[in-house]
Design an enzyme around this catalytic site. Structure first.
Site, mmCIF file in Angstrom:
data_model
loop_
_atom_site.group_PDB
_atom_site.id
_atom_site.type_symbol
_atom_site.label_atom_id
_atom_site.label_comp_id
_atom_site.label_asym_id
_atom_site.label_seq_id
_atom_site.Cartn_x
_atom_site.Cartn_y
_atom_site.Cartn_z
ATOM 1 N N ASN A 48 1.940 -1.365 -6.810
ATOM 2 C CA ASN A 48 1.072 -1.016 -5.675
ATOM 3 C C ASN A 48 -0.067 -2.006 -5.591
ATOM 4 O O ASN A 48 -0.524 -2.526 -6.602
ATOM 5 C CB ASN A 48 0.450 0.369 -5.853
ATOM 6 C CG ASN A 48 1.386 1.492 -5.489
ATOM 7 O OD1 ASN A 48 2.556 1.276 -5.253
ATOM 8 N ND2 ASN A 48 0.867 2.687 -5.468
ATOM 9 N N VAL A 53 0.870 -1.171 0.000
ATOM 10 C CA VAL A 53 0.000 0.000 0.000
ATOM 11 C C VAL A 53 0.907 1.222 0.000
ATOM 12 O O VAL A 53 1.590 1.487 0.950
ATOM 13 C CB VAL A 53 -0.903 0.026 1.242
ATOM 14 C CG1 VAL A 53 -1.872 1.179 1.171
ATOM 15 C CG2 VAL A 53 -1.629 -1.292 1.371
ATOM 16 N N CYS A 54 0.924 1.929 -1.081
ATOM 17 C CA CYS A 54 1.900 3.011 -1.136
ATOM 18 C C CYS A 54 1.505 4.070 -2.151
ATOM 19 O O CYS A 54 0.513 3.945 -2.842
ATOM 20 C CB CYS A 54 3.279 2.468 -1.454
ATOM 21 S SG CYS A 54 3.390 1.657 -3.026
ATOM 22 N N THR A 55 2.268 5.120 -2.212
ATOM 23 C CA THR A 55 2.041 6.213 -3.146
ATOM 24 C C THR A 55 3.185 6.219 -4.148
ATOM 25 O O THR A 55 4.335 6.130 -3.747
ATOM 26 C CB THR A 55 2.029 7.556 -2.391
ATOM 27 O OG1 THR A 55 1.039 7.496 -1.386
ATOM 28 C CG2 THR A 55 1.745 8.703 -3.333
#
Ligand SMILES: *[C@@H]1O[C@H](CO)[C@@H](O)[C@H](O)[C@H]1NC(C)=O
Ligand SMILES: *[C@@H]1O[C@H](CO)[C@@H](O)[C@H](O)[C@H]1NC(C)=O
Ligand SMILES: *[C@@H]1O[C@H](CO)[C@@H](O)[C@H](O)[C@H]1NC(C)=O
Ligand SMILES: *[C@@H]1O[C@H](CO)[C@@H](O)[C@H](O)[C@H]1NC(C)=O
Ligand SMILES: *[C@@H]1O[C@H](CO)[C@@H](O)[C@H](O)[C@H]1NC(C)=O
Length: 338
Positions: A167, A89-91
């Site tokens: 992601n 879970v990331c940007t």
């Protein structure tokens, strides 16, 4: 809990910076069973605490049950269960001209430590973060930021060619169900993080990488964020298990000089309790294309809520220089859990 876009955070220092990530070489000329030995030997005390006994109830027991029932070694089932869920879970952003995907990895909300105001898994993962330099004939083939003990890849660079990040994409058609079906032999397709690694290893251009990422059948949905070495080469590939559902590309004609992915389909609103997209875009827009750099991207990623209690590390990559740098992060209170 949204703050003004940070400035002057780079080079990393202060309370949000816990330390630089150590580099290790993985020699691809060694047989597969020997490649990881030096790293694991050195980091085994960091790796051990993550095994099944430390997983929160009932997951530890359930996973042991799956291992017993399937005959798959426990360690493998643990890894399969935690790594995709835990690490993805990331940007991520690819910006025109410098192509810098970056990442804030986050963990599952299964064990909030009330007293410490922190995620216990997040704290256990930080010591596992390593930078890897994969070599053949003593030459770098690709580099990645990884967790010690994990052979798939979430983020990496093929120097002078492309950068790539995966992601997690939440979907009914994925996650545990897909993984369980795979263990039970009812599903084919490739692990998402194994595809990322295969592409880093095998693809020799942005276009080739894009095709593999769009067309290879997967075990569960995912987002791939790819940056190339030419103007206009940067995209988010939104994947179902079988198909590329959408490819959003950088488009100078539309004034789209970057593409940005958190964990939601870009054509939909993000979940209202987890909107990192709007503040991230606000900071990108405020920075402007002219001023985008490793340093201003680090600033953006140091701004809450892009930086939060789930943030394990920040990676910055620059394709033209073949550079990858990673920093272990902390988010001192007051800080959002996610
Ligand atoms: C809180 O964090 C500290 C340092 O990270 C750790 O030593 C301590 O064990 C933690 N407390 C609990 C209750 O987990
Ligand atoms: C590998 O390359 C490094 C420099 O990049 C050099 O110092 C080293 O001797 C080389 N090793 C071998 C086995 O060729
Ligand atoms: C960009 O990548 C291609 C391979 O896809 C390579 O031939 C070319 O030399 C690279 N350009 C630069 C500027 O590194
Ligand atoms: C940022 O700029 C883009 C392109 O001009 C625009 O579509 C978007 O609404 C802006 N977002 C924010 C949060 O400022
Ligand atoms: C861009 O950077 C220049 C030089 O550092 C600075 O003077 C200018 O204010 C910056 N522009 C924006 C929009 O931040």
């Amino acid at each position: 809990f949204t703050e003004d876009c940070r400035t002057a955070m780079y080079p990393p220092s202060g309370p949000t910076f816990r330390g630089a990530v150590r580099w290790y070489t993985v020699d691809l000329d060694l047989p597969p069973s020997k490649r990881w030995a030096p790293l694991i030997a050195e980091r085994k005390n960091d790796v051990r605490p993550l095994m099944a006994d430390t997983l929160p109830s009932p997951f530890g027991e359930e996973i042991k049950g799956i291992a017993d029932a399937s005959g798959v070694p426990l360690g493998e089932v643990v890894l399969f269960n935690i790594f995709y869920e835990v690490f993805t879970v990331c940007t991520s952003v690819v910006a025109e001209d410098i192509f810098l995907p970056f990442h804030i990895h986050r963990q599952p909300p299964s064990c909030w430590d009330v007293k410490n105001k922190s995620w216990t898994i997040s704290e256990k993962l930080k010591p596992l973060v390593v930078n890897l330099d994969f070599k053949k004939n003593n030459q770098t083939v690709f580099k990645s930021t990884n967790f010690a003990g994990y052979v798939g890849m979430l983020t990496g660079i093929k120097p002078h060619m492309f950068t790539l990040t995966m992601n997690e994409r939440f979907s009914l058609d994925g996650g545990y169900i897909g993984i369980l079906e795979w263990i039970l032999g009812q599903r084919d397709g490739m692990w998402m993080s194994f595809l990322t690694r295969t592409v880093l290893e095998k693809a020799n251009s942005y276009e080739e990488a894009k095709k593999l990422l769009a067309e290879t059948k997967l075990l569960a949905p995912a987002y791939f964020i790819l940056g190339g070495n030419q103007t206009g080469q940067g995209c988010i590939i939104t994947r179902s298990r079988t198909l590329s559902i959408d490819v959003l590309e950088i488009d100078p004609k539309l004034d789209r000089w970057y593409v940005l992915e958190t964990n939601y389909d870009h054509w939909k609103e993000p979940f209202f309790l987890d909107d990192r997209r709007t503040p991230a875009m606000r900071c990108m827009n405020q920075t402007t294309q002219t001023n985008i750099s490793v340093s201003t991207l680090y600033d953006m990623l140091s701004t809450k809520p892009m930086l939060n209690k789930l943030t394990t590390y920040t990676t910055l990559m620059q394709v033209s220089e073949g550079k990858l740098e990673s920093y272990i992060r902390d988010c001192p209170n007051p800080c959002m859990p996610w």
